[in-house]
Design a protein around this motif. Sequence first.
Motif, PDB file in Angstrom:
ATOM      1  N   SER A 194       0.806  -1.224   0.000  1.00 17.31           N
ATOM      2  CA  SER A 194       0.000   0.000   0.000  1.00 17.31           C
ATOM      3  C   SER A 194       0.837   1.270   0.000  1.00 17.31           C
ATOM      4  O   SER A 194       0.324   2.351  -0.270  1.00 17.31           O
ATOM      5  N   ILE A 195       2.131   1.151   0.265  1.00 17.98           N
ATOM      6  CA  ILE A 195       2.970   2.355   0.286  1.00 17.98           C
ATOM      7  C   ILE A 195       2.983   3.030  -1.086  1.00 17.98           C
ATOM      8  O   ILE A 195       3.192   4.228  -1.202  1.00 17.98           O
ATOM      9  N   THR A 196       2.711   2.265  -2.118  1.00 21.46           N
ATOM     10  CA  THR A 196       2.694   2.837  -3.467  1.00 21.46           C
ATOM     11  C   THR A 196       1.460   3.698  -3.717  1.00 21.46           C
ATOM     12  O   THR A 196       1.373   4.359  -4.745  1.00 21.46           O
ATOM     13  N   ASN A 197       0.524   3.720  -2.767  1.00 19.16           N
ATOM     14  CA  ASN A 197      -0.653   4.592  -2.878  1.00 19.16           C
ATOM     15  C   ASN A 197      -0.347   6.025  -2.447  1.00 19.16           C
ATOM     16  O   ASN A 197      -1.180   6.912  -2.602  1.00 19.16           O
ATOM     17  N   LEU A 198       0.823   6.253  -1.892  1.00 19.19           N
ATOM     18  CA  LEU A 198       1.179   7.582  -1.382  1.00 19.19           C
ATOM     19  C   LEU A 198       1.643   8.463  -2.540  1.00 19.19           C
ATOM     20  O   LEU A 198       2.811   8.819  -2.663  1.00 19.19           O
ATOM     21  N   SER A 199       0.715   8.839  -3.377  1.00 14.81           N
ATOM     22  CA  SER A 199       1.039   9.517  -4.635  1.00 14.81           C
ATOM     23  C   SER A 199       1.632  10.912  -4.451  1.00 14.81           C
ATOM     24  O   SER A 199       2.276  11.439  -5.350  1.00 14.81           O
ATOM     25  N   ASN A 200       1.437  11.540  -3.301  1.00 20.67           N
ATOM     26  CA  ASN A 200       1.989  12.869  -3.055  1.00 20.67           C
ATOM     27  C   ASN A 200       3.332  12.838  -2.325  1.00 20.67           C
ATOM     28  O   ASN A 200       3.918  13.884  -2.054  1.00 20.67           O
ATOM     29  N   LEU A 201       3.805  11.645  -2.018  1.00 22.89           N
ATOM     30  CA  LEU A 201       5.055  11.496  -1.271  1.00 22.89           C
ATOM     31  C   LEU A 201       6.229  12.038  -2.083  1.00 22.89           C
ATOM     32  O   LEU A 201       6.435  11.645  -3.231  1.00 22.89           O
ATOM     33  N   THR A 202       6.984  12.976  -1.486  1.00 19.25           N
ATOM     34  CA  THR A 202       8.168  13.525  -2.154  1.00 19.25           C
ATOM     35  C   THR A 202       9.458  13.030  -1.512  1.00 19.25           C
ATOM     36  O   THR A 202      10.472  12.922  -2.179  1.00 19.25           O
ATOM     37  N   ARG A 203       9.422  12.731  -0.206  1.00 18.50           N
ATOM     38  CA  ARG A 203      10.626  12.275   0.484  1.00 18.50           C
ATOM     39  C   ARG A 203      10.308  11.047   1.329  1.00 18.50           C
ATOM     40  O   ARG A 203       9.397  11.070   2.151  1.00 18.50           O
ATOM     41  N   LEU A 204      11.086   9.991   1.125  1.00 24.00           N
ATOM     42  CA  LEU A 204      10.909   8.740   1.856  1.00 24.00           C
ATOM     43  C   LEU A 204      12.266   8.295   2.387  1.00 24.00           C
ATOM     44  O   LEU A 204      13.199   8.028   1.628  1.00 24.00           O
ATOM     45  N   TYR A 205      12.381   8.245   3.696  1.00 26.61           N
ATOM     46  CA  TYR A 205      13.633   7.875   4.350  1.00 26.61           C
ATOM     47  C   TYR A 205      13.453   6.527   5.055  1.00 26.61           C
ATOM     48  O   TYR A 205      12.656   6.407   5.983  1.00 26.61           O
ATOM     49  N   LEU A 206      14.200   5.535   4.592  1.00 27.63           N
ATOM     50  CA  LEU A 206      14.124   4.188   5.159  1.00 27.63           C
ATOM     51  C   LEU A 206      15.510   3.640   5.484  1.00 27.63           C
ATOM     52  O   LEU A 206      15.687   2.437   5.640  1.00 27.63           O
ATOM     53  N   CYS A 207      16.489   4.521   5.603  1.00 29.58           N
ATOM     54  CA  CYS A 207      17.853   4.079   5.871  1.00 29.58           C
ATOM     55  C   CYS A 207      17.949   3.428   7.259  1.00 29.58           C
ATOM     56  O   CYS A 207      17.151   3.700   8.137  1.00 29.58           O
ATOM     57  N   LEU A 249       8.103  11.298  -5.992  1.00 31.39           N
ATOM     58  CA  LEU A 249       9.224  11.032  -5.090  1.00 31.39           C
ATOM     59  C   LEU A 249      10.505  11.655  -5.642  1.00 31.39           C
ATOM     60  O   LEU A 249      10.934  11.351  -6.753  1.00 31.39           O
ATOM     61  N   THR A 250      11.096  12.571  -4.867  1.00 29.95           N
ATOM     62  CA  THR A 250      12.348  13.211  -5.282  1.00 29.95           C
ATOM     63  C   THR A 250      13.520  12.758  -4.420  1.00 29.95           C
ATOM     64  O   THR A 250      14.664  12.951  -4.792  1.00 29.95           O
ATOM     65  N   ARG A 251      13.236  12.147  -3.269  1.00 25.05           N
ATOM     66  CA  ARG A 251      14.304  11.703  -2.373  1.00 25.05           C
ATOM     67  C   ARG A 251      13.919  10.357  -1.773  1.00 25.05           C
ATOM     68  O   ARG A 251      12.883  10.227  -1.129  1.00 25.05           O
ATOM     69  N   LEU A 252      14.755   9.356  -2.012  1.00 29.01           N
ATOM     70  CA  LEU A 252      14.568   8.015  -1.440  1.00 29.01           C
ATOM     71  C   LEU A 252      15.887   7.592  -0.829  1.00 29.01           C
ATOM     72  O   LEU A 252      16.902   7.508  -1.525  1.00 29.01           O
ATOM     73  N   ASP A 253      15.898   7.369   0.474  1.00 31.38           N
ATOM     74  CA  ASP A 253      17.113   6.980   1.175  1.00 31.38           C
ATOM     75  C   ASP A 253      16.946   5.567   1.725  1.00 31.38           C
ATOM     76  O   ASP A 253      16.132   5.333   2.619  1.00 31.38           O
ATOM     77  N   LEU A 254      17.702   4.638   1.175  1.00 24.24           N
ATOM     78  CA  LEU A 254      17.671   3.237   1.589  1.00 24.24           C
ATOM     79  C   LEU A 254      19.037   2.778   2.106  1.00 24.24           C
ATOM     80  O   LEU A 254      19.300   1.591   2.209  1.00 24.24           O
ATOM     81  N   GLY A 255      19.892   3.710   2.441  1.00 26.88           N
ATOM     82  CA  GLY A 255      21.236   3.361   2.896  1.00 26.88           C
ATOM     83  C   GLY A 255      21.230   2.504   4.147  1.00 26.88           C
ATOM     84  O   GLY A 255      20.292   2.540   4.943  1.00 26.88           O
ATOM     85  N   VAL A 256      22.266   1.705   4.317  1.00 30.67           N
ATOM     86  CA  VAL A 256      22.466   0.848   5.496  1.00 30.67           C
ATOM     87  C   VAL A 256      21.250  -0.063   5.706  1.00 30.67           C
ATOM     88  O   VAL A 256      20.662  -0.128   6.765  1.00 30.67           O
ATOM     89  N   ASN A 257      20.873  -0.783   4.641  1.00 31.31           N
ATOM     90  CA  ASN A 257      19.819  -1.779   4.720  1.00 31.31           C
ATOM     91  C   ASN A 257      20.403  -3.113   4.258  1.00 31.31           C
ATOM     92  O   ASN A 257      21.607  -3.233   4.042  1.00 31.31           O
ATOM     93  N   GLN A 258      19.539  -4.100   4.088  1.00 32.15           N
ATOM     94  CA  GLN A 258      19.987  -5.399   3.611  1.00 32.15           C
ATOM     95  C   GLN A 258      19.556  -5.625   2.178  1.00 32.15           C
ATOM     96  O   GLN A 258      19.440  -6.741   1.721  1.00 32.15           O
ATOM     97  N   THR A 259      19.268  -4.519   1.453  1.00 31.85           N
ATOM     98  CA  THR A 259      18.845  -4.646   0.057  1.00 31.85           C
ATOM     99  C   THR A 259      20.008  -5.016  -0.833  1.00 31.85           C
ATOM    100  O   THR A 259      21.139  -4.713  -0.551  1.00 31.85           O
TER     101      THR A 259
END
Length: 195
Positions: A155-168, A185-195
């Motif tokens: 469902s996170i893909t329903n957040l159509s107005n999301l510009t910044r998502l931080y999941l590091c 989305l203009t900023r996605l931070d996934l640093g220091v994960n297990q991806t």
Amino acid sequence: MIPSKFRARIEEAKQQGLKELDLSNDYETDDIDKLKEIPPEVFELEQLESLKLSRNNITTIPQDIARLQHLKSLDLWGNQLREFPHVLGNLPNLVVLRLWLSSLKSLPGWLYQIKDLSLDLSWNRITNLPESIGQLSNLTLLNFGFNQITKLPESITNLSNLTRLYLCGNKIRNLPESMGQLSNLTRLDLGVNQT
């Protein structure tokens, strides 16, 4: 016991009808000078639009906070909250909520009721996000950095107005394939994960 510096600020807000009240501390403040609870006098300031309570030792948020119906911004980061304060769902104008650096482990399912929220829950102990997070349709900022999240709900893909998502700083291995639908989305931070 309310520290005198806070008592003076509360009185000033009452006398002058201020819309912002800052009862935060700095990093050097001794525990004895920190609030263990929100002073009841704060809830009489029904004109408040911004309330800052960061770096205290607050463990619970009383029901009386619902009296602050004009509240738009609430800073509670750096406290000792272990459960998400459910009463915050009764604040219809809340658009900024900062609860980072607490001890929260989960999010309530009703969170989707707050439609226009900028949400910072970084540096907690949250392990998963509810599917209802996708109903926060006007959300522009979502910060879950440095938690213990292992996967994201579709469902996170329903957040159509999301510009910044931080999941590091989480334990995420895979992302939903539909993440590409987050066109704003203009900023996605996934640093220091297990991806």
